[in-house]
Motif scaffolding. Structure first.
Motif, short mmCIF file in Angstrom:
data_model
loop_
_atom_site.label_atom_id
_atom_site.label_comp_id
_atom_site.label_asym_id
_atom_site.label_seq_id
_atom_site.Cartn_x
_atom_site.Cartn_y
_atom_site.Cartn_z
N PRO A 1 13.11 27.10 -26.82
CA PRO A 1 14.48 26.58 -26.73
C PRO A 1 15.49 27.66 -27.07
CG PRO A 1 13.52 25.95 -28.82
CD PRO A 1 12.45 26.71 -28.07
N SER A 2 16.74 27.46 -26.67
CA SER A 2 17.79 28.42 -26.99
C SER A 2 19.14 27.73 -26.87
CB SER A 2 17.74 29.63 -26.07
OG SER A 2 18.68 30.62 -26.48
N PHE A 3 20.19 28.42 -27.30
CA PHE A 3 21.54 27.88 -27.15
C PHE A 3 22.53 29.02 -27.08
CE2 PHE A 3 21.21 28.44 -31.72
CZ PHE A 3 22.47 28.86 -32.09
N ASN A 4 23.72 28.68 -26.57
CA ASN A 4 24.82 29.64 -26.44
C ASN A 4 26.12 28.90 -26.75
OD1 ASN A 4 26.74 30.64 -23.66
ND2 ASN A 4 26.57 31.84 -25.51
N ILE A 5 26.96 29.49 -27.57
CA ILE A 5 28.25 28.88 -27.89
C ILE A 5 29.33 29.93 -27.78
CG2 ILE A 5 27.96 29.28 -30.39
CD1 ILE A 5 29.51 26.63 -30.80
N SER A 6 30.46 29.54 -27.20
CA SER A 6 31.57 30.48 -27.03
C SER A 6 32.88 29.72 -27.12
CB SER A 6 31.48 31.20 -25.68
OG SER A 6 31.59 30.28 -24.61
N TYR B 1 26.01 25.49 -24.74
CA TYR B 1 24.83 25.30 -23.89
C TYR B 1 23.59 25.25 -24.77
CZ TYR B 1 27.54 26.60 -19.71
OH TYR B 1 28.45 26.63 -18.69
N ALA B 2 22.76 24.23 -24.57
CA ALA B 2 21.46 24.16 -25.23
C ALA B 2 20.43 23.91 -24.14
CB ALA B 2 21.43 23.04 -26.27
N TYR B 3 19.37 24.71 -24.12
CA TYR B 3 18.43 24.61 -23.01
C TYR B 3 17.01 25.00 -23.46
CZ TYR B 3 19.98 29.48 -22.93
OH TYR B 3 20.33 30.76 -23.28
N TYR B 4 16.07 24.64 -22.60
CA TYR B 4 14.66 24.89 -22.88
C TYR B 4 14.05 25.55 -21.65
CZ TYR B 4 10.04 24.02 -24.91
OH TYR B 4 8.79 24.16 -25.48
N THR B 5 13.32 26.64 -21.86
CA THR B 5 12.70 27.39 -20.76
C THR B 5 11.19 27.36 -20.88
OG1 THR B 5 14.61 28.88 -20.64
CG2 THR B 5 12.56 29.64 -19.63
N HIS B 6 10.53 27.08 -19.77
CA HIS B 6 9.08 27.07 -19.70
C HIS B 6 8.66 27.98 -18.53
CE1 HIS B 6 5.18 24.46 -19.96
NE2 HIS B 6 4.92 25.74 -19.80
N PHE B 7 7.90 29.04 -18.84
CA PHE B 7 7.52 30.04 -17.85
C PHE B 7 6.01 30.16 -17.78
CE2 PHE B 7 6.59 34.67 -17.10
CZ PHE B 7 6.89 34.67 -15.75
N ASN B 8 5.45 30.07 -16.56
CA ASN B 8 4.01 30.22 -16.33
C ASN B 8 3.77 31.37 -15.36
OD1 ASN B 8 3.06 28.03 -17.90
ND2 ASN B 8 3.67 26.60 -16.29
N SER B 9 2.76 32.21 -15.68
CA SER B 9 2.47 33.36 -14.82
C SER B 9 1.02 33.80 -15.00
CB SER B 9 3.40 34.53 -15.17
OG SER B 9 3.07 35.69 -14.42
N GLU C 1 24.90 34.18 -28.46
CA GLU C 1 23.73 33.77 -27.70
C GLU C 1 22.51 33.91 -28.59
OE1 GLU C 1 23.60 36.08 -24.17
OE2 GLU C 1 25.48 35.26 -23.36
N ALA C 2 21.79 32.82 -28.77
CA ALA C 2 20.61 32.82 -29.63
C ALA C 2 19.43 33.48 -28.91
CB ALA C 2 20.27 31.40 -30.05
N LYS C 3 18.34 33.68 -29.64
CA LYS C 3 17.12 34.20 -29.02
C LYS C 3 16.71 33.29 -27.86
CE LYS C 3 15.11 36.31 -33.18
NZ LYS C 3 13.94 36.28 -34.10
N GLU C 4 16.23 33.90 -26.79
CA GLU C 4 15.81 33.11 -25.64
C GLU C 4 14.65 33.78 -24.93
OE1 GLU C 4 18.60 32.68 -22.53
OE2 GLU C 4 18.71 34.82 -22.09
N LEU C 5 13.99 32.99 -24.09
CA LEU C 5 12.87 33.49 -23.30
C LEU C 5 13.39 34.06 -22.00
CD1 LEU C 5 9.72 33.62 -23.21
CD2 LEU C 5 9.82 31.48 -21.91
N SER C 6 12.94 35.27 -21.66
CA SER C 6 13.29 35.91 -20.40
C SER C 6 12.00 36.37 -19.74
CB SER C 6 14.24 37.09 -20.64
OG SER C 6 14.56 37.75 -19.44
N GLN C 7 11.38 35.45 -18.98
CA GLN C 7 10.07 35.65 -18.39
C GLN C 7 9.05 36.06 -19.46
OE1 GLN C 7 12.80 37.43 -16.24
NE2 GLN C 7 13.03 35.27 -15.78
N PHE C 8 8.52 37.30 -19.41
CA PHE C 8 7.49 37.72 -20.36
C PHE C 8 8.07 38.17 -21.70
CE2 PHE C 8 5.59 38.57 -16.16
CZ PHE C 8 4.42 37.86 -16.29
N SER C 9 9.38 38.19 -21.81
CA SER C 9 10.00 38.81 -22.98
C SER C 9 10.79 37.80 -23.81
CB SER C 9 10.93 39.94 -22.55
OG SER C 9 10.20 40.96 -21.88
N LEU C 10 10.87 38.11 -25.08
CA LEU C 10 11.76 37.41 -25.99
C LEU C 10 13.02 38.25 -26.14
CD1 LEU C 10 12.38 35.16 -28.08
CD2 LEU C 10 11.30 36.65 -29.81
#
Length: 809
Positions: free
Chosen positions: A681-686, A659-667, A708-717
């Motif tokens: 951006p982030s990715f996950n391989i299994s 999985y490769a994905y990009y997250t954009h969060f506005n608040s 699982e690589a580093k990823e954005l989780s709302q306000f957190s890395l």
């Protein structure tokens, strides 16, 4: 007024399409063997001559007679099949008559070996247009495990800090045999942990649920399908084992069933005495100080789960089923927390807060299900009605004492002892009806559901004054919550040669009320929302398929997220609900390509509005912090996934996911005047690998890897995680006895670590996930080679476009 208007619309929808249900041709026939005895409950399939595609299917009765209806029979043929017989087919050559009579004689499969069951092994991972199927029954490292741990191994599923989501997307809802589990957080974990993995047939990750499913779950639904007995006679199995984390824990489970003729009775139980030592660490920054809080927790979790059910087939057309589940647990948690307070100017410890706590609890769940299925005709028309009742009673008590000492260990004179205790009662009733109406030119599905939820809690906070614990009314709370959801849906499925499509619309009318007499807070919400779904699948040939899905979803906050009572960890930190929390909504689009049913490439897009999530609020005035949930903003997720099931060597089966994905969060949660925007951006391989170590495939090994690589989780890395699992399994005594050894999280790297990008706070938790498990299972009972009729006691549901499978209650 909106809901009655939709009822009018829905009735008009049914009226307009009912004429299409009238077929023009009637095909009747009888099926017998070489002795002219009727072949009971054979499967009849009407297929197109040019590509053998299935138009409709039916079922013969106990006399071997069948009837099919269709609007067009040109260039078609009939196939008849039954267990123990060689399939037979006849081409329909005369289309001038509206009534066609056929006679089939089936030959016995003489070469079948008596008392031997030959089963085709399913691949570990299967891909459908709207879901991914994880066949747990063939997963070695799941032996002796439970549903919660199996979910962690499921493709694309993420379980972090009690929250279940899909890689690159937001949260999902969880169903058990297509029944929604209206639980979350610790209660959901408790429920899933009590289900043995040996009872699970498969897990379906439904990223694009059709209209028949509840609209709850922004990213879709995870449906856990348990095994259901299909063979006659008395059968069962028993499993026992030993699990070692920081402490050892025994566990066991057992299943029995008796099926004969019209009656099927089954029961299962599981019990365990789990112990673990999770640790957590928080670093909080204040203007002049840095607080470092470290907690070591001793957890004891004993539970028992009992389940019993029965199905009775009145006639070839009607079946009734009943299922009862009892779950009971009495967890104990002991915390040892040390909070060091650093002076930032001097970079030295000012003081230390030492907190010791003990929490005890108990809970009992009772779940009742009554299912009735009526097969209207042999064309596949059927009505299914389900009634469910869930009730839970729980209570808890937490004592915690905090001492404040200087850096040298001397007391500051500040000490306190507190207690929280409370009760909770949950009652959920639901009834639903599904009507399948296949016609010659299309397939229709209509349905309705009503669910009623009542949830109440009474929680108290008391401070020790030197002689007694005195109740603090300002920090105590009673909270009552009711929710009524009424749903209607309709869908149509149609095939145009190589193109298949399905369009559906679901309407959900919600009324909810949250009331806290203690805080004098009352919230009432009432809304009607429409949730469309659209599916297209184009088959270029047998090896190449393209699909496109669109769904709209909702995520409603549950009771625990709304309850404003404060659950204190110590005197300076607590967790509280938000009675003003609103639902979030999502739009989801997926485009997928499948090659030879082994390779899948998928593009996905998701936009979530009014997203609610857990947030940390730091009180810089009183030096404390708390967690709550809030509607924090809008999230955009898009990416690509790749799945492959390959055989690198004859004795090596491998499933790979990327999985490769990009997250954009506005608040604007932390600052109403300034919009905070975060992207990453982030990715996950299994990969899941099975190795067969002998020719009979009775000795096998498994290796599972997940990164699982580093990823954005709302306000957190959220920082990267890695998990490695290995297992070995042996089948003995004609595969009746199984012995399995498993090691999970070998390097203790499956950790929950994140940093808040707004206030700089850091979280580092480890749930004592590294474990060693040995399990021994034994199957017993009759293995008669009998002719079985298909069991459809509420267990035959549509699974994806033009695909039907069986599942259990």
């Amino acid at each position: 007024m909106l809901f009655p208007r939709f009822l009018l619309f829905f009735g008009l929808f049914c009226f307009l399409f009912m004429p299409g249900l009238q077929a023009q041709y009637v095909i009747k026939g009888t099926i017998s063997d070489k002795n002219n005895d009727p072949v009971m409950f054979a499967t009849i399939t009407l297929q197109r001559t040019k590509d053998s595609s299935i138009i409709i299917t039916g079922l013969a009765d106990s006399a071997g007679k069948f009837t099919l209806q269709n609007s067009n029979i040109k260039e078609t043929f009939i196939t008849v099949s039954a267990p123990g017989y060689i399939a037979n087919a006849q081409k329909i050559t005369d289309s001038s008559s509206k009534n066609i009579i056929l006679q089939f004689t089936l030959k016995g499969a003489e070469k079948l070996l008596a008392n031997v069951t030959i089963t085709a092994k399913k691949p570990l991972i299967e891909r459908r247009p709207d879901r991914i199927i994880f066949n747990v029954a063939d997963h070695i490292t799941s032996d002796g495990s439970d549903a919660m741990n199996v979910l962690k191994k499921a493709p694309g599923v993420r379980v972090r800090d009690g929250e279940i989501s899909i890689s690159g997307k937001s949260t999902v809802t969880v169903m058990l045999n297509e029944k929604l589990l209206q639980l979350s957080g610790d209660e959901l974990i408790e429920m899933l942990s009590s289900i043995p993995a040996g009872n699970i047939l498969r897990i379906e990750i439904i990223t694009a649920p059709p209209a028949k499913y509840d609209a709850s779950g922004n990213s879709g639904i995870i449906n856990i399908v348990t095994k259901h007995p299909l063979s006659d006679g008395f059968n069962g199995n028993v499993t026992t084992g030993y699990l070692l984390r920081s402490h050892s824990a025994p566990f066991m489970s057992a299943n029995v069933n008796y099926k004969q003729g019209k009656v099927n009775v089954y029961a299962n139980m599981s019990s365990a005495y789990f112990r673990s030592v999770p640790v957590s660490a928080y670093t909080i920054y204040y203007p002049q100080q840095r607080w470092e809080q470290n907690t070591t927790q001793q957890n004891l979790y004993p539970y028992v789960r009992l389940q019993a059910g029965a199905d009775y087939t009145f006639t070839t057309r009607s079946t009734i089923g009943f299922l009862y589940t009892l779950g009971a647990s009495s967890p104990v948690y002991e915390d040892d927390t040390k909070t060091r307070v650093f002076n930032l100017d001097a970079n030295a410890i000012d003081s230390v807060l030492q907190t010791k706590a003990k929490e005890t609890g108990s809970g009992v769940r009772n779940v009742f299900n009554l299912n009735y299925e009526y097969r209207i005709d042999s064309m596949g028309k059927k009505l299914n009605v389900d009634f469910d009742y869930f009730t839970r009673n729980g209570q808890h008590k937490r004592d915690f004492a905090t001492d404040d000492v200087f850096a040298d260990g001397s007391s500051t004179g500040v000490t306190n002892k507190n207690r929280t205790d409370g009760t909770q009662v949950v009652n959920i009733k639901s009834i639903k009806a599904d009507l399948n109406l296949p016609a010659g030119w299309a397939k229709f599905t209509l349905g309705a559901k009503a669910s009623f939820t009542e949830n109440s809690s009474d929680n108290h906070f008391a401070a020790y004054n030197g002689s007694i614990y005195a109740n603090d009314p300002l920090r105590s709370n009673t909270f009552e919550y009711t929710e009524y959801v009424q749903s209607l849906y309709g869908s149509i499925e149609k095939s145009f040669n190589k193109l298949s499509m399905q369009a559906g619309l679901r309407a959900e009318h919600t009324r909810s009320k949250g009331y806290s007499p203690t805080l004098a807070i009352a919230n009432n919400y009432k809304y009607l929302k429409l949730f469309p779904s659209l599916f297209f699948q184009y088959s270029f040939n047998e090896d190449n398929e393209l699909n496109l899905n669109f769904t709209r979803r909702i995520q409603r906050p549950d009771f625990m997220l709304l309850n404003p009572f404060r659950y204190y960890s110590n005197t300076t930190s607590y967790e509280t609900g938000n009675p003003f929390l609103q639902p979030s909504y999502s739009n989801n689009i997926e485009i997928g390509y499948t090659l030879r049913s082994r390779y899948t490439l998928n593009l996905f897009f998701q936009r979530v509005t009014d997203l609610f999530a857990q947030v940390m609020n730091v009180d810089t005035t009183d030096d404390g912090y708390h967690f709550t949930n809030a509607n924090v903003g809008t999230e955009l997720n898009y990416g690509i996934s790749f799945n492959a099931v390959v055989n690198p060597a004859p004795a090596w089966e491998s499933a790979i996911e990327f999985y490769a994905y990009y997250t954009h969060f506005n608040s604007s949660y932390y600052s109403s005047s300034t919009m905070q925007s975060y992207t990453r951006p982030s990715f996950n391989i299994s990969t899941n690998n099975t190795f067969f170590l002998n020719g009979a495939k009775t000795l096998s090994a498994e290796l599972d890897l997940d990164y699982e690589a580093k990823e954005l989780s709302q306000f957190s890395l959220q920082y990267q995680t890695f998990n490695m699992e290995v297992g070995v399994k042996a089948l003995l005594f004609r595969k009746r006895l199984s012995v399995a050894l498993n090691i999970e999280d070998i390097f203790a790297t499956d950790r929950y670590r994140l940093r808040n990008l707004y206030n700089g706070s850091v979280t580092n938790n480890y749930g004592d996930n590294r474990l060693f498990r040995i399990s021994i299972g034994y199957k017993f009972g009759t293995r008669a080679n009998v002719k079985n009729r298909p069991n459809t006691s509420g267990i035959e549901e549509r699974q994806g476009l033009s695909h039907e499978q069986q599942h259990g209650n």
